[in-house]
Design a protein around this motif. Structure first.
Motif, short mmCIF file in Angstrom:
data_model
loop_
_atom_site.label_atom_id
_atom_site.label_comp_id
_atom_site.label_asym_id
_atom_site.label_seq_id
_atom_site.Cartn_x
_atom_site.Cartn_y
_atom_site.Cartn_z
N ALA A 269 -28.83 -36.41 10.90
CA ALA A 269 -28.11 -37.37 10.05
C ALA A 269 -28.18 -36.89 8.61
O ALA A 269 -29.20 -36.35 8.16
CB ALA A 269 -28.74 -38.76 10.17
N SER A 270 -27.09 -37.11 7.88
CA SER A 270 -27.02 -36.69 6.49
C SER A 270 -26.25 -37.72 5.67
O SER A 270 -25.41 -38.45 6.21
CB SER A 270 -26.32 -35.33 6.39
OG SER A 270 -26.16 -34.94 5.04
N THR A 271 -26.52 -37.73 4.38
CA THR A 271 -25.71 -38.52 3.46
C THR A 271 -24.45 -37.71 3.15
O THR A 271 -24.37 -36.51 3.46
CB THR A 271 -26.47 -38.78 2.15
OG1 THR A 271 -26.73 -37.53 1.51
CG2 THR A 271 -27.76 -39.54 2.39
N PHE B 108 -30.74 -45.02 5.99
CA PHE B 108 -29.70 -44.81 6.99
C PHE B 108 -29.64 -46.04 7.90
O PHE B 108 -30.66 -46.70 8.13
CB PHE B 108 -30.00 -43.59 7.88
CG PHE B 108 -29.79 -42.27 7.21
CD1 PHE B 108 -28.55 -41.88 6.74
CD2 PHE B 108 -30.85 -41.38 7.08
CE1 PHE B 108 -28.35 -40.64 6.15
CE2 PHE B 108 -30.67 -40.14 6.48
CZ PHE B 108 -29.42 -39.78 6.01
N ASP B 109 -28.48 -46.33 8.45
CA ASP B 109 -28.36 -47.40 9.45
C ASP B 109 -28.95 -46.86 10.74
O ASP B 109 -28.35 -46.03 11.41
CB ASP B 109 -26.88 -47.79 9.64
CG ASP B 109 -26.71 -48.93 10.61
OD1 ASP B 109 -27.72 -49.43 11.16
OD2 ASP B 109 -25.56 -49.34 10.83
N LEU B 110 -30.15 -47.31 11.06
CA LEU B 110 -30.87 -46.77 12.21
C LEU B 110 -30.63 -47.54 13.50
O LEU B 110 -31.31 -47.32 14.49
CB LEU B 110 -32.38 -46.74 11.90
CG LEU B 110 -32.76 -45.86 10.70
CD1 LEU B 110 -34.24 -45.98 10.41
CD2 LEU B 110 -32.36 -44.42 10.93
N VAL C 124 -22.57 -37.61 9.36
CA VAL C 124 -22.40 -37.93 7.95
C VAL C 124 -22.31 -39.45 7.80
O VAL C 124 -21.42 -40.10 8.35
CB VAL C 124 -21.15 -37.26 7.36
CG1 VAL C 124 -20.99 -37.63 5.89
CG2 VAL C 124 -21.24 -35.74 7.53
N ASN C 125 -23.28 -40.00 7.08
CA ASN C 125 -23.38 -41.44 6.86
C ASN C 125 -22.71 -41.83 5.54
O ASN C 125 -22.75 -41.06 4.58
CB ASN C 125 -24.86 -41.86 6.82
CG ASN C 125 -25.49 -41.84 8.18
OD1 ASN C 125 -25.67 -42.87 8.80
ND2 ASN C 125 -25.82 -40.65 8.69
N PRO C 126 -22.14 -43.03 5.47
CA PRO C 126 -21.46 -43.45 4.25
C PRO C 126 -22.46 -43.88 3.16
O PRO C 126 -22.51 -45.03 2.74
CB PRO C 126 -20.61 -44.62 4.73
CG PRO C 126 -21.39 -45.21 5.86
CD PRO C 126 -22.05 -44.03 6.53
N VAL C 127 -23.27 -42.91 2.75
CA VAL C 127 -24.31 -43.14 1.76
C VAL C 127 -24.31 -41.97 0.79
O VAL C 127 -24.19 -40.82 1.22
CB VAL C 127 -25.71 -43.22 2.44
CG1 VAL C 127 -26.81 -43.35 1.41
CG2 VAL C 127 -25.78 -44.34 3.45
N GLY D 112 -33.07 -35.92 -2.80
CA GLY D 112 -33.86 -36.09 -1.60
C GLY D 112 -34.10 -34.76 -0.92
O GLY D 112 -34.06 -33.70 -1.55
N ILE D 113 -34.35 -34.82 0.38
CA ILE D 113 -34.57 -33.61 1.17
C ILE D 113 -33.20 -33.11 1.63
O ILE D 113 -32.47 -33.83 2.31
CB ILE D 113 -35.50 -33.90 2.37
CG1 ILE D 113 -36.87 -34.33 1.83
CG2 ILE D 113 -35.60 -32.68 3.27
CD1 ILE D 113 -37.86 -34.76 2.85
N PRO D 114 -32.86 -31.88 1.24
CA PRO D 114 -31.52 -31.38 1.57
C PRO D 114 -31.36 -31.07 3.06
O PRO D 114 -32.34 -30.78 3.75
CB PRO D 114 -31.40 -30.10 0.74
CG PRO D 114 -32.79 -29.64 0.52
CD PRO D 114 -33.64 -30.90 0.48
#
Length: 188
Positions: A9-11, A26-28, A148-151, A156-158
């Motif tokens: 998962a990524s932003t 993230f929406d978990l 890809v999350n809508p965030v 952060g951590i790449p």
């Protein structure tokens, strides 16, 4: 030969976790009937299978790789084998050997280890994180599955912690996964 698949998962701006390693922004809560649960049931922790309606997590993976920082949240909860349905390798120089037979702590070179692992019989290998391990293994990753999350996180951590060396990939598929998440599938 087995493939190494980085499924993570990524932003939108390319971060897989906050600067402190947390990922609760993230929406978990995946939709149990959604495409991620149906297509990738093996990528959910074993403890969540009953809740998500996963009876037998069959699919393309029989092995998962993770870095120490990805593994430690489970350890803090007392879970020594978060993906008990898979063979688990944790890359860490600071952890003692695991008492859990399903988890092996690897302190050696990740590239050498993965090249050997790819040559062994078995199904494909899931790299679930983190960014430092992905950076070390970038040359070995055969497929990229990025949720890809809508965030937008800002820092952060790449997704990949690696020196600037552009690598061009081929888009194979895009899948809307609900709640604004899009799964991007790339190959080398």
């Amino acid at each position: 030969m087995r493939k190494l698949v980085y499924y993570v998962a990524s932003t939108i701006d390319g971060f897989i976790a906050a600067p402190d390693g947390s990922y609760d922004f993230f929406d978990l809560q995946p939709d149990p009937a959604g495409p991620l649960v149906k297509r990738w049931p093996q990528t959910f922790p074993t403890f969540a299978h009953q809740q998500l309606g996963i009876d037998r997590p069959q699919g393309r993976f029989d092995t998962v790789l993770m870095g120490r920082a990805t593994y430690e949240p489970a350890l803090r909860l007392g879970v020594t084998s978060p993906y008990a349905h898979l063979k688990q390798y944790v890359f860490a120089r600071s952890l003692p050997p695991s008492d859990d037979p399903a988890v092996e702590i690897v302190s050696g070179d990740p590239v050498t280890f993965v090249r050997d692992l790819k040559g062994r019989p078995g199904a494909d290998i899931w790299l679930c994180g983190g960014g430092q391990l992905a950076g070390q293994l970038v040359s070995e990753v055969d497929e990229w599955l990025v949720k890809v999350n809508p965030v937008v996180a800002g820092s952060g951590i790449p997704l990949v912690d690696h020196p600037f060396t552009p690598q061009h990939l081929t888009l194979v598929d895009t899948t809307p996964a609900g709640r604004g998440v899009v799964l991007l599938h790339y190959t080398r």
